[in-house]
Design a protein around this motif. Structure first.
Motif, PDB file in Angstrom:
ATOM      1  N   UNK A 189       0.847  -1.184   0.000  1.00 14.95           N
ATOM      2  CA  UNK A 189       0.000   0.000   0.000  1.00 14.95           C
ATOM      3  C   UNK A 189       0.884   1.235   0.000  1.00 14.95           C
ATOM      4  N   UNK A 190       0.375   2.329   0.525  1.00 19.80           N
ATOM      5  CA  UNK A 190       1.159   3.573   0.565  1.00 19.80           C
ATOM      6  C   UNK A 190       1.444   3.925   2.021  1.00 19.80           C
ATOM      7  N   UNK A 191       2.725   4.053   2.347  1.00 14.40           N
ATOM      8  CA  UNK A 191       3.141   4.445   3.702  1.00 14.40           C
ATOM      9  C   UNK A 191       3.226   5.966   3.766  1.00 14.40           C
ATOM     10  N   UNK A 192       2.715   6.538   4.848  1.00 15.16           N
ATOM     11  CA  UNK A 192       2.834   7.984   5.081  1.00 15.16           C
ATOM     12  C   UNK A 192       3.489   8.198   6.442  1.00 15.16           C
ATOM     13  N   UNK A 193       4.253   9.293   6.545  1.00 15.01           N
ATOM     14  CA  UNK A 193       4.786   9.670   7.856  1.00 15.01           C
ATOM     15  C   UNK A 193       4.486  11.146   8.087  1.00 15.01           C
ATOM     16  N   UNK A 194       3.863  11.420   9.236  1.00  8.04           N
ATOM     17  CA  UNK A 194       3.542  12.802   9.604  1.00  8.04           C
ATOM     18  C   UNK A 194       4.176  13.095  10.955  1.00  8.04           C
ATOM     19  N   UNK A 195       4.334  14.382  11.264  1.00 10.59           N
ATOM     20  CA  UNK A 195       4.871  14.775  12.570  1.00 10.59           C
ATOM     21  C   UNK A 195       3.871  15.710  13.237  1.00 10.59           C
ATOM     22  N   UNK A 196       3.260  15.226  14.312  1.00  7.93           N
ATOM     23  CA  UNK A 196       2.248  16.009  15.033  1.00  7.93           C
ATOM     24  C   UNK A 196       2.721  16.194  16.469  1.00  7.93           C
ATOM     25  N   UNK A 197       2.860  17.434  16.885  1.00  7.23           N
ATOM     26  CA  UNK A 197       3.291  17.785  18.247  1.00  7.23           C
ATOM     27  C   UNK A 197       4.565  17.020  18.647  1.00  7.23           C
ATOM     28  N   UNK A 198       5.515  16.960  17.722  1.00  8.45           N
ATOM     29  CA  UNK A 198       6.808  16.331  18.004  1.00  8.45           C
ATOM     30  C   UNK A 198       6.813  14.816  17.909  1.00  8.45           C
ATOM     31  N   UNK A 199       5.654  14.194  17.665  1.00  4.83           N
ATOM     32  CA  UNK A 199       5.571  12.732  17.558  1.00  4.83           C
ATOM     33  C   UNK A 199       5.549  12.329  16.087  1.00  4.83           C
ATOM     34  N   UNK A 200       6.437  11.412  15.699  1.00  5.68           N
ATOM     35  CA  UNK A 200       6.424  10.886  14.324  1.00  5.68           C
ATOM     36  C   UNK A 200       5.391   9.770  14.242  1.00  5.68           C
ATOM     37  N   UNK A 201       4.455   9.899  13.317  1.00  6.54           N
ATOM     38  CA  UNK A 201       3.378   8.910  13.175  1.00  6.54           C
ATOM     39  C   UNK A 201       3.451   8.326  11.770  1.00  6.54           C
ATOM     40  N   UNK A 202       3.603   7.003  11.676  1.00  2.00           N
ATOM     41  CA  UNK A 202       3.694   6.321  10.375  1.00  2.00           C
ATOM     42  C   UNK A 202       2.506   5.388  10.232  1.00  2.00           C
ATOM     43  N   UNK A 203       1.843   5.448   9.095  1.00  2.00           N
ATOM     44  CA  UNK A 203       0.716   4.527   8.878  1.00  2.00           C
ATOM     45  C   UNK A 203       0.681   4.064   7.429  1.00  2.00           C
ATOM     46  N   UNK A 204      -0.083   3.000   7.192  1.00  2.00           N
ATOM     47  CA  UNK A 204      -0.163   2.376   5.875  1.00  2.00           C
ATOM     48  C   UNK A 204      -1.609   2.425   5.391  1.00  2.00           C
ATOM     49  N   UNK A 205      -1.810   2.896   4.152  1.00  2.00           N
ATOM     50  CA  UNK A 205      -3.166   2.857   3.582  1.00  2.00           C
ATOM     51  C   UNK A 205      -3.155   1.889   2.398  1.00  2.00           C
ATOM     52  N   UNK A 206      -4.192   1.051   2.272  1.00  2.00           N
ATOM     53  CA  UNK A 206      -4.201   0.107   1.148  1.00  2.00           C
ATOM     54  C   UNK A 206      -4.425   0.821  -0.183  1.00  2.00           C
ATOM     55  N   UNK A 207      -4.002   0.195  -1.284  1.00  2.00           N
ATOM     56  CA  UNK A 207      -4.298   0.748  -2.614  1.00  2.00           C
ATOM     57  C   UNK A 207      -5.806   0.686  -2.841  1.00  2.00           C
ATOM     58  N   UNK A 208      -6.328   1.637  -3.605  1.00  2.00           N
ATOM     59  CA  UNK A 208      -7.789   1.700  -3.787  1.00  2.00           C
ATOM     60  C   UNK A 208      -8.243   0.705  -4.852  1.00  2.00           C
ATOM     61  N   UNK A 209      -8.035  -0.569  -4.568  1.00  2.00           N
ATOM     62  CA  UNK A 209      -8.522  -1.648  -5.419  1.00  2.00           C
ATOM     63  C   UNK A 209      -9.613  -2.377  -4.643  1.00  2.00           C
ATOM     64  N   UNK A 210     -10.375  -3.214  -5.330  1.00  2.00           N
ATOM     65  CA  UNK A 210     -11.413  -3.959  -4.622  1.00  2.00           C
ATOM     66  C   UNK A 210     -10.755  -4.965  -3.685  1.00  2.00           C
ATOM     67  N   UNK A 211     -10.989  -4.821  -2.383  1.00  2.00           N
ATOM     68  CA  UNK A 211     -10.348  -5.688  -1.388  1.00  2.00           C
ATOM     69  C   UNK A 211     -11.162  -6.969  -1.196  1.00  2.00           C
ATOM     70  N   UNK A 212     -10.462  -8.074  -0.990  1.00  2.00           N
ATOM     71  CA  UNK A 212     -11.137  -9.352  -0.722  1.00  2.00           C
ATOM     72  C   UNK A 212     -10.633  -9.866   0.631  1.00  2.00           C
ATOM     73  N   UNK A 213     -11.567 -10.148   1.538  1.00  2.00           N
ATOM     74  CA  UNK A 213     -11.191 -10.649   2.866  1.00  2.00           C
ATOM     75  C   UNK A 213     -11.159 -12.170   2.799  1.00  2.00           C
TER      76      UNK A 213
END
Length: 438
Positions: A189-213
């Motif tokens: 997917x796509x990893x993002x890193x943001x910095x909020x109030x001195x804290x580094x926050x990294x998260x992953x969002x899936x690609x916008x394809x049809x997901x199958x569980x």
């Protein structure tokens, strides 16, 4: 030298050592008088984890918990609420067995709901603690925002819709305040890193394809985590929105919401409030106030209608569930200059005075988040877009295929990777290496 004899402990006497400090999982279940799924759920919500004693007195195949952790769960009010829920479910089952459907329906509406607010306050006494633990929370919420609703997997439409709303509100804040620092596209997917109030926050969002569980995924455990993460992200968003003087939850433009342009609607809302432009939002707010004064029955009908619309859109694949509309106007002077650090100023001015247009084939929702976060203005192909492809002031067009109909000489045609590489390098890279086909 006399060898010390290990004393014999008669049965019923006080335990010592590891046997006194730790209990096995089956012993913990017996003490708490609950079943395994509920025990797992309580451990997830309260943050209780298995321990590794130095000597595993009941064998290596057992899972051990600290005695104090089990005592901590023993006094948990959630335990009592879940017992009430179990009694309530029995009543519903009984009513259905007697074909008393009206009573069953009435009981179902009155099912007690566990409140997680107190647990969040206990686990995260300071706001910084909550921000530090936000990585998994954001990844999980963004994942459920992209999943299709499925009754067989117990993923209901409301849950997906709520996750989408929370994810878009978070993205809108990050883009609005230029807190995004890095973005990386991978197979997962796509990893993002943001910095909020001195804290580094990294998260992953899936690609916008049809997901199958798939069947080997433990959806129940994931839903247990989501039960904690949804209110946590809600509290964090509330605090962050108030820090930039915005009301929470925001009131969205219903037309843009219908076009799945939630983020664009959020951006419109943010600008109208922060820059004190009393435009569409105020009229929307008054409409909402008027509708709230009306009776509750139409509201219920609206909710039902909204659910069916969402379900229909998901079935027709028209609504990639993680699809934000746009974040354009979110990036107009929010915080005052003196509050901004060096990083934020750099990020804010990276794409300044650049105007982007996204073609149909590029990952729209990701670029609509990244470009405004670094100061660019962006539009896309389709309804609700702020400007059209024919606009002469466009400087860059993001494309991913060779066959372009009409080419404008006044703009650069680049692949999406150019945006991500420029963001990570913090400079506008030459576009020669990123033309289509390179």
């Amino acid at each position: 030298m006399v060898k010390a004899v290990k004393h014999y402990r008669p049965p019923g006497k006080k335990k010592e050592g590891n046997a006194a400090k730790f209990v096995t999982r089956s012993q913990a279940l017996k003490q708490l008088q609950i079943n395994l799924p509920l025990f797992r759920k309580l451990c997830i919500l309260k943050g209780v984890t298995p321990r590794e004693p130095k000597k595993k007195f009941k064998g290596t195949h057992q899972t051990y918990y600290h005695v104090k952790d089990v005592a901590f769960l023993h006094h948990e009010p959630l335990l009592e609420i879940h017992r009430e829920i179990r009694v309530h479910e029995r009543k519903i089952k009984k009513a259905e067995a007697k074909k008393n459907l009206e009573r069953a329906k009435r009981l179902r509406e009155k099912t007690p709901k566990p409140k997680i607010d107190r647990i969040i306050r206990q686990r995260y006494p300071r706001f910084v603690d909550a921000l530090g633990e936000l990585d998994d929370c954001l990844s999980m919420v963004h994942l459920f925002a992209a999943l299709p609703a499925a009754e067989s997997k117990k993923i209901d439409i409301e849950c997906v819709h709520k996750c989408r709303r929370l994810a878009h509100e978070w993205q809108a804040f990050i883009s609005r305040t230029h807190k995004l620092r890095k973005a990386f596209v991978s197979v997962k997917g796509i990893y993002y890193q943001a910095e909020v109030e001195g804290q580094k926050i990294t998260w992953l969002t899936p690609h916008s394809l049809q997901q199958v569980v798939s069947d080997d995924v433990d959806v129940i455990t994931m839903l247990n985590f989501l039960q904690l993460y949804e209110p946590l992200l809600g509290f964090v968003n509330f605090r962050l929105y108030h820090s930039i003087n915005l009301k929470y939850p925001p009131i969205l433009d219903p037309r843009l919401e219908a076009l799945a342009a939630d983020l664009y609607a959020l951006s419109r809302y943010a600008n109208a409030n922060v820059n004190a432009i009393p435009s569409v939002v105020n009229s929307e707010a008054s409409q909402v106030a008027e509708s709230e004064q009306g009776d509750a029955k139409p509201k219920r009908d609206d909710i039902e209608h909204e659910k069916s619309e969402l379900r229909l859109a998901q079935l027709q694949h028209q609504l990639p569930t993680n699809e934000p509309g746009a974040l354009m106007q979110l990036v107009e002077e929010a915080a005052s200059e003196e509050e901004e650090d060096q990083d934020t100023r750099e990020c804010k001015n990276l794409f300044k005075d650049l105007k982007f247009f996204l073609s149909r084939e590029v990952p729209r929702e990701s670029l609509l988040f990244v470009i405004p976060a670094f100061g660019g203005i962006v539009s896309w192909e389709g309804e609700g877009a702020p400007f059209q492809e024919s606009d002469q002031s466009i400087t860059h067009q993001i494309v991913d295929r060779d066959a372009q109909g009409h080419k404008f000489l006044s703009r650069e045609y680049v692949q999406p990777q150019w945006v991500f590489d420029s963001v990570n390098a913090r400079i506008i890279l030459p576009t020669v290496d990123y033309m289509v086909g390179r």
